[in-house]
Each structure stands twice: as C-alpha cells, then as structure tokens.
Design a protein around this motif. Structure first.
Motif, short mmCIF file in Angstrom:
data_model
loop_
_atom_site.label_atom_id
_atom_site.label_comp_id
_atom_site.label_asym_id
_atom_site.label_seq_id
_atom_site.Cartn_x
_atom_site.Cartn_y
_atom_site.Cartn_z
N ASP A 62 0.87 -1.17 0.00
CA ASP A 62 0.00 0.00 0.00
C ASP A 62 0.90 1.22 0.00
O ASP A 62 1.58 1.51 0.99
CB ASP A 62 -0.90 0.00 1.23
N MET A 63 0.93 1.94 -1.09
CA MET A 63 1.85 3.07 -1.24
C MET A 63 1.23 4.40 -0.82
O MET A 63 1.92 5.39 -0.72
CB MET A 63 2.31 3.18 -2.70
N ARG A 64 -0.07 4.43 -0.60
CA ARG A 64 -0.73 5.70 -0.31
C ARG A 64 -0.71 6.02 1.19
O ARG A 64 -0.83 5.15 2.03
CB ARG A 64 -2.17 5.68 -0.80
N ALA A 65 -0.58 7.28 1.50
CA ALA A 65 -0.70 7.82 2.85
C ALA A 65 0.29 7.17 3.82
O ALA A 65 -0.06 6.84 4.95
CB ALA A 65 -2.12 7.69 3.35
N LYS A 66 1.51 7.00 3.41
CA LYS A 66 2.54 6.46 4.28
C LYS A 66 3.37 7.61 4.83
O LYS A 66 3.67 8.58 4.13
CB LYS A 66 3.45 5.49 3.53
N ASP A 70 6.63 4.18 8.50
CA ASP A 70 5.57 3.22 8.27
C ASP A 70 6.04 2.15 7.28
O ASP A 70 6.83 2.40 6.40
CB ASP A 70 4.32 3.90 7.69
N LEU A 71 5.52 0.95 7.45
CA LEU A 71 5.86 -0.14 6.55
C LEU A 71 5.01 -0.08 5.29
O LEU A 71 3.84 0.29 5.34
CB LEU A 71 5.64 -1.49 7.23
N VAL A 72 5.61 -0.44 4.18
CA VAL A 72 4.89 -0.43 2.90
C VAL A 72 4.08 -1.72 2.73
O VAL A 72 2.97 -1.70 2.23
CB VAL A 72 5.89 -0.25 1.73
N SER A 73 4.62 -2.84 3.22
CA SER A 73 3.91 -4.11 3.04
C SER A 73 2.82 -4.23 4.10
O SER A 73 2.99 -3.83 5.24
CB SER A 73 4.89 -5.28 3.13
N GLU A 74 1.72 -4.80 3.69
CA GLU A 74 0.58 -4.94 4.60
C GLU A 74 0.67 -6.22 5.42
O GLU A 74 0.13 -6.30 6.50
CB GLU A 74 -0.72 -4.95 3.78
N TYR A 75 1.29 -7.25 4.89
CA TYR A 75 1.41 -8.51 5.62
C TYR A 75 2.74 -9.15 5.36
O TYR A 75 3.50 -8.79 4.55
CB TYR A 75 0.29 -9.49 5.27
#
Length: 75
Positions: A62-66, A70-75
C-alpha cells in the motif's frame, strides 16, 4: 544557381536492400523451431510470469498515505 543538386544523396545499395528486405519480410517468414520458441516466449511465457507475479503481490503493498517509518507491506 545552376549546377549539381546538393540536397540529393546517392542511393546506397545496401540501404536499399535492407529497406526492401524489411518491407517484404512477411513474404519470406517460415515457422522454424527457433521462431516458434521465440514466439511462445513473448506471447505466452512472459505475460504468464508477469500475471503470476501480479497475482502473488496483489494487495500486499500500500503506497498511499505512508509516513516516515511506516511499513509499505501490509502482511
């Protein structure tokens, strides 16, 4: 002014032959094992690899609103 026309170039026979060969390439194409393999790679294998990679990583990043940290990967 009279004289030679300097804007014309002499025609190179090699360039003419290359142009003719490029124009008429479809007339002389043959399916050989090499051309079949290359066609399979570009028409089937490469898109299949990209599709597999896309499905494997779908929704993972998820590249938006980071923000910073914050981590880019969700899992």
């Amino acid at each position: 002014m009279g004289g030679l026309q300097h804007y014309r170039m002499s025609m190179d026979p090699a360039i003419q032959k290359l142009g003719t060969m490029t124009t008429n390439r479809h007339k002389y194409f043959r399916w050989t094992p090499r051309t079949a393999r290359i066609t399979f790679m570009y028409a089937v294998f490469v898109p299949a690899v990209f599709a597999f990679m896309a499905y494997q990583t779908d929704g993972k990043y998820d590249m938006r609103a980071k923000r910073k940290g914050d981590l880019v990967s969700e899992y």
